[in-house]
Write a protein that holds these residues in place. Structure first.
Motif, PDB file in Angstrom:
ATOM      1  N   GLY A 155      -6.631 -19.550 -37.372  1.00  0.00           N
ATOM      2  CA  GLY A 155      -7.512 -19.946 -36.290  1.00  0.00           C
ATOM      3  C   GLY A 155      -7.649 -21.280 -35.805  1.00  0.00           C
ATOM      4  O   GLY A 155      -8.157 -22.113 -36.682  1.00  0.00           O
ATOM      5  N   PHE A 156      -7.511 -21.672 -34.598  1.00  0.00           N
ATOM      6  CA  PHE A 156      -7.694 -22.960 -34.213  1.00  0.00           C
ATOM      7  C   PHE A 156      -8.443 -23.072 -33.059  1.00  0.00           C
ATOM      8  O   PHE A 156      -8.568 -22.126 -32.127  1.00  0.00           O
ATOM      9  CB  PHE A 156      -6.308 -23.753 -33.791  1.00  0.00           C
ATOM     10  N   THR A 157      -9.182 -24.406 -33.025  1.00  0.00           N
ATOM     11  CA  THR A 157      -9.715 -24.552 -31.545  1.00  0.00           C
ATOM     12  C   THR A 157      -8.890 -25.007 -30.501  1.00  0.00           C
ATOM     13  O   THR A 157      -7.638 -25.349 -30.844  1.00  0.00           O
ATOM     14  CB  THR A 157     -10.969 -25.733 -31.933  1.00  0.00           C
ATOM     15  N   HIS A 158      -9.383 -25.229 -29.388  1.00  0.00           N
ATOM     16  CA  HIS A 158      -8.347 -25.729 -28.321  1.00  0.00           C
ATOM     17  C   HIS A 158      -8.117 -27.251 -28.585  1.00  0.00           C
ATOM     18  O   HIS A 158      -7.251 -27.772 -27.803  1.00  0.00           O
ATOM     19  CB  HIS A 158      -8.912 -25.518 -26.842  1.00  0.00           C
ATOM     20  N   LYS A 159      -8.698 -27.886 -29.493  1.00  0.00           N
ATOM     21  CA  LYS A 159      -8.541 -29.349 -29.607  1.00  0.00           C
ATOM     22  C   LYS A 159      -7.779 -29.478 -30.835  1.00  0.00           C
ATOM     23  O   LYS A 159      -7.375 -30.594 -31.262  1.00  0.00           O
ATOM     24  CB  LYS A 159      -9.665 -30.128 -29.707  1.00  0.00           C
ATOM     25  N   GLY A 160      -7.372 -28.287 -31.486  1.00  0.00           N
ATOM     26  CA  GLY A 160      -6.311 -28.599 -32.690  1.00  0.00           C
ATOM     27  C   GLY A 160      -7.152 -28.412 -34.043  1.00  0.00           C
ATOM     28  O   GLY A 160      -6.489 -28.620 -34.954  1.00  0.00           O
ATOM     29  N   ASP A 201     -11.890 -12.711 -36.029  1.00  0.00           N
ATOM     30  CA  ASP A 201     -11.684 -14.062 -36.854  1.00  0.00           C
ATOM     31  C   ASP A 201     -10.946 -13.712 -38.140  1.00  0.00           C
ATOM     32  O   ASP A 201      -9.754 -13.277 -37.838  1.00  0.00           O
ATOM     33  CB  ASP A 201     -13.165 -14.439 -37.183  1.00  0.00           C
ATOM     34  N   LYS A 202     -11.400 -14.043 -39.240  1.00  0.00           N
ATOM     35  CA  LYS A 202     -10.700 -13.672 -40.573  1.00  0.00           C
ATOM     36  C   LYS A 202     -11.265 -12.406 -41.318  1.00  0.00           C
ATOM     37  O   LYS A 202     -10.876 -12.297 -42.019  1.00  0.00           O
ATOM     38  CB  LYS A 202     -11.021 -14.816 -41.443  1.00  0.00           C
ATOM     39  N   PRO A 222       1.557 -32.672 -22.529  1.00  0.00           N
ATOM     40  CA  PRO A 222       0.552 -31.965 -23.399  1.00  0.00           C
ATOM     41  C   PRO A 222      -0.628 -33.094 -23.745  1.00  0.00           C
ATOM     42  O   PRO A 222      -0.549 -34.475 -23.845  1.00  0.00           O
ATOM     43  CB  PRO A 222       1.182 -31.749 -24.599  1.00  0.00           C
ATOM     44  N   LYS A 223      -1.871 -32.440 -23.831  1.00  0.00           N
ATOM     45  CA  LYS A 223      -3.119 -33.477 -23.980  1.00  0.00           C
ATOM     46  C   LYS A 223      -3.630 -33.321 -25.524  1.00  0.00           C
ATOM     47  O   LYS A 223      -3.798 -34.269 -26.059  1.00  0.00           O
ATOM     48  CB  LYS A 223      -4.131 -32.734 -23.325  1.00  0.00           C
ATOM     49  N   TYR A 224      -3.085 -32.137 -26.203  1.00  0.00           N
ATOM     50  CA  TYR A 224      -3.363 -31.893 -27.587  1.00  0.00           C
ATOM     51  C   TYR A 224      -2.149 -31.372 -28.204  1.00  0.00           C
ATOM     52  O   TYR A 224      -1.532 -30.707 -27.635  1.00  0.00           O
ATOM     53  CB  TYR A 224      -4.429 -31.162 -27.918  1.00  0.00           C
ATOM     54  N   CYS A 225      -1.993 -31.556 -29.583  1.00  0.00           N
ATOM     55  CA  CYS A 225      -0.927 -30.920 -30.294  1.00  0.00           C
ATOM     56  C   CYS A 225      -1.365 -30.553 -31.466  1.00  0.00           C
ATOM     57  O   CYS A 225      -2.244 -30.917 -32.179  1.00  0.00           O
ATOM     58  CB  CYS A 225       0.366 -32.012 -30.359  1.00  0.00           C
ATOM     59  N   ILE A 226      -0.915 -29.183 -31.812  1.00  0.00           N
ATOM     60  CA  ILE A 226      -1.355 -28.456 -33.008  1.00  0.00           C
ATOM     61  C   ILE A 226      -0.059 -28.377 -33.905  1.00  0.00           C
ATOM     62  O   ILE A 226       0.842 -27.623 -33.503  1.00  0.00           O
ATOM     63  CB  ILE A 226      -1.942 -27.194 -32.970  1.00  0.00           C
ATOM     64  N   VAL A 270      -8.654 -15.322 -28.672  1.00  0.00           N
ATOM     65  CA  VAL A 270      -9.754 -14.369 -28.539  1.00  0.00           C
ATOM     66  C   VAL A 270     -10.768 -15.409 -28.413  1.00  0.00           C
ATOM     67  O   VAL A 270     -11.211 -16.203 -29.089  1.00  0.00           O
ATOM     68  CB  VAL A 270      -9.618 -13.992 -30.163  1.00  0.00           C
ATOM     69  N   HIS A 271     -11.602 -15.395 -27.317  1.00  0.00           N
ATOM     70  CA  HIS A 271     -12.528 -15.888 -26.700  1.00  0.00           C
ATOM     71  C   HIS A 271     -11.869 -17.279 -26.561  1.00  0.00           C
ATOM     72  O   HIS A 271     -11.211 -17.632 -25.886  1.00  0.00           O
ATOM     73  CB  HIS A 271     -13.748 -15.756 -27.562  1.00  0.00           C
ATOM     74  N   LYS A 272     -12.816 -18.232 -27.181  1.00  0.00           N
ATOM     75  CA  LYS A 272     -12.134 -19.819 -27.440  1.00  0.00           C
ATOM     76  C   LYS A 272     -11.342 -20.022 -28.385  1.00  0.00           C
ATOM     77  O   LYS A 272     -11.199 -21.279 -28.817  1.00  0.00           O
ATOM     78  CB  LYS A 272     -13.410 -20.805 -27.318  1.00  0.00           C
ATOM     79  N   ILE A 273     -10.965 -19.211 -29.430  1.00  0.00           N
ATOM     80  CA  ILE A 273      -9.999 -19.584 -30.274  1.00  0.00           C
ATOM     81  C   ILE A 273      -8.443 -19.054 -30.188  1.00  0.00           C
ATOM     82  O   ILE A 273      -8.413 -17.973 -29.736  1.00  0.00           O
ATOM     83  CB  ILE A 273     -10.517 -18.568 -31.671  1.00  0.00           C
ATOM     84  N   LEU A 274      -7.546 -19.886 -30.714  1.00  0.00           N
ATOM     85  CA  LEU A 274      -6.241 -19.501 -30.814  1.00  0.00           C
ATOM     86  C   LEU A 274      -5.670 -19.020 -31.904  1.00  0.00           C
ATOM     87  O   LEU A 274      -6.165 -19.699 -33.100  1.00  0.00           O
ATOM     88  CB  LEU A 274      -5.532 -20.848 -30.304  1.00  0.00           C
TER      89      LEU A 274
END
Length: 593
Positions: A313-318, A360-361, A282-286, A298-302
């Motif tokens: 809601g998280f970005t791909h970098k956590g 989103d929210k 893994p490169k990043y960890c949330i 959802v698009h670029k949001i986890l």
């Protein structure tokens, strides 16, 4: 008459609710006997006739009698038994040959069963794992009758408690037997070799080299032994293998395998790991504060649902973007994608019988169902583009169709620009001066631009000349030589006639100390007196600022002020490395010219 009036009132209220709803009730069967979850639902045109079917990996009542069901409309078209409980079901394109019909992949136990035109096409089995050496040794002893079944059971139980690797299916089955059945089991299986087989926990698809909707896709498998496998869509060989710190339970992918992809895996240890192409780990960890119950991109949001009854809601970098609290526990999640309006949202089925849709929210819609929903699937079903399929905890099936005129609303406002944008601004009327200036700019625009460019070039030239003069006269507070990276700062304190002059000298190099420097003062001896006109500088360690103090006495009683020039020299050299002017008297007087 009263009864008739009440019935008419209820009917009018139901018609009003249906008119305000964004969904049409297409079908509801509380006795459909479908027990599954969202990962085991898939919609696809399996025969290439434009009629989309629903594929269900059914767990069966109580987890017994798992079956693969294919529904056309509200009816079950085909049904076949499965050897183990299904873990996931998906459809994908294996090849470019015509006719373009998708294949069906169903993960069950250690195998992936691939169907073409609802007929068995291929069976992929996970590679076997090496058995535990201690376990292998115990069964070898049992084969040679060196230990009895009771001792074998005690030793296997101790291995299960201490070893990191799980036991084989043979040993686990042996530990569940009664004492009277153990000897017969040992005699039957002691001559067989021990096989340790992992199982599939989750599955999804990843585009091979194109982002088109009907492009060839690879299967991505998550296994019980903390690995992710990417399979070739034609030969079903392992293209890539990645390791995780824990067992994956939810997967989300984006990109193409041959170009660049990003893979998010929610694991049993409560963390989400992000992997990219060519990364084995893994490169990043949330890190989540609770166990995940769903993962949707959802698009670029986890978007992650947790056991704390909340969506995150998280970005791909956590980086966490937002959190929404739910009124009840989240049972299932999935993606709602309306292609005609470019809408992507998250559907969350709650334990209180609600299905909430969020972008989103922002809450877009709430659907209330007769029973708690355990699986969700949105897409084209039959010949309707926007169909929502839900199964309930009691085994019921609910089918709803989104109205073509339905528009999702955020917080009670219409889609589009905010209302404030439609308000007219109170713009003042154009004055005569403004009109004349505008005409002048139109007529003489070229000349004005040339004048501006000339002034700008002159300003740059003057700044460059001043900078060059400072470098040549060594008046800059920072040394210009690469050999002696120095920085000097001076400060004057006091009201007079005696002042305290503090010099801060710093070695700005990264690793090399500086030795053999001198500080020299040049001043008017008729106005000022110093205890020492020069002194030696100690060893300068890189990165530290050294304060060097001296006292200056003013000899004039007329209030005349002058400058003191500070020079930093190397022993045996007359040219200064660094110099600065100090205004006397004053509170702070470092001037570089």
């Amino acid at each position: 008459m009263a009864a008739v009036s009440s019935s008419d009132s209820d009917g009018c209220r139901a018609e009003s609710n249906e008119a305000n709803s964004k969904w049409l009730d297409a079908h509801y069967d509380p006795m459909a006997n479908i027990h599954t979850f969202s990962a085991c639902l898939a919609l696809a045109d399996l025969h290439g006739d434009g009629e989309y079917k629903l594929v269900v990996g059914d767990l069966g009542p109580g987890g017994q009698q798992p079956r693969l069901k294919v529904l056309k409309g509200p009816l079950v078209m085909t049904e076949s038994p499965l050897p183990a409980l299904p873990a996931a079901a998906t459809t994908f394109f294996m090849e470019q040959h015509e006719p373009r019909t998708p294949a069906l992949a169903l993960a069950s136990g250690p195998c992936v069963y691939v169907y073409k035109n609802l007929r068995p096409y291929f069976k992929f089995s996970l590679p076997q794992l090496p058995p535990n050496p201690l376990e292998q040794d115990l069964w070898n002893q049992a084969k040679e009758d060196q230990i009895d079944p009771l001792t074998l059971k005690e030793m296997l139980e101790s291995i299960r408690e201490t070893a990191e690797e799980p036991l084989s299916v043979q040993s686990l089955s042996f530990l569940q037997l009664e004492l009277s059945e153990m000897e017969a089991f040992v005699n039957q299986h002691k001559s067989k070799s021990i096989k340790r087989q992992t199982v599939i926990t989750t599955m999804t698809t990843l585009k091979k080299n194109l982002a088109d909707e009907d492009a060839v896709s690879c299967l991505v498998l998550g296994t019980e032994n903390k690995e992710l496998l990417v399979l070739d869509p034609e030969a079903f060989t392992i293209l890539a293998k990645m390791s995780l710190p824990s067992v994956p339970v939810f997967l989300e992918v984006s990109g193409q395998f041959d170009v660049e992809f990003r893979l998010a895996a929610a694991c049993r240890n409560g963390n989400i790991y992000i992997l990219r192409r060519d990364s084995k780990h893994p490169k990043y960890c949330i890190e989540l504060s609770a166990q995940p119950v769903g993962l949707v991109r959802v698009h670029k949001i986890l978007v992650v649902g947790s056991t704390q009854d909340s969506l995150h809601g998280f970005t791909h970098k956590g980086k966490k973007l937002w959190t929404v609290q739910m009124p009840a526990a989240i049972l299932t999640m999935n993606l709602l994608e309306q292609h005609s309006r470019g809408l992507q949202a998250v559907m969350a089925g709650l334990a209180n019988g609600e299905v909430r849709i969020y972008r989103d929210k922002a809450l877009l819609n709430v659907i209330r169902t007769p029973d708690a929903v355990t699986s969700l699937c949105f897409g084209r079903y039959g010949r309707e583009d926007n169909t929502l399929i839900m199964t309930t905890r009691g085994g019921g099936l609910i089918i709803k169709i989104l109205k073509r005129t339905a528009v999702f609303v955020e917080g009670g406002s219409e889609l589009g620009p905010p209302p404030a944008q439609a308000m007219k601004l109170n713009v003042p009327r154009k004055t005569r001066l403004y009109v004349d200036q505008t005409l002048r700019e139109r007529e003489a625009g070229t000349a004005m631009h040339r004048a501006f460019q000339t002034d700008l070039y002159l300003l740059r030239l003057r700044a460059a000349r001043t900078y060059l003069q400072a470098l040549e006269s060594s008046l800059s507070p920072v040394s210009a030589t690469a050999r002696e990276p120095l920085k000097l700062h001076a400060m004057v304190q006091g009201l007079g006639p005696t002042f305290k002059l503090t010099l801060h000298l710093q070695n700005t190099s990264t690793a090399r100390p500086i030795l053999g420097l001198l500080i020299c003062f040049l001043y008017n001896e008729a106005l000022y007196a110093l205890p020492r006109a020069f002194f030696k500088v100690p060893l300068l360690v890189p990165g530290l600022s050294y304060p060097l103090e001296t006292f200056v006495e003013s000899l004039s009683n007329k209030g005349i002020s002058d400058i003191i020039k500070v020079l930093v020299l190397r022993e045996g050299q007359s040219a200064p490395l660094l110099s600065a002017h100090v205004n006397m008297p004053g509170s702070e007087g470092l001037v570089a010219t």
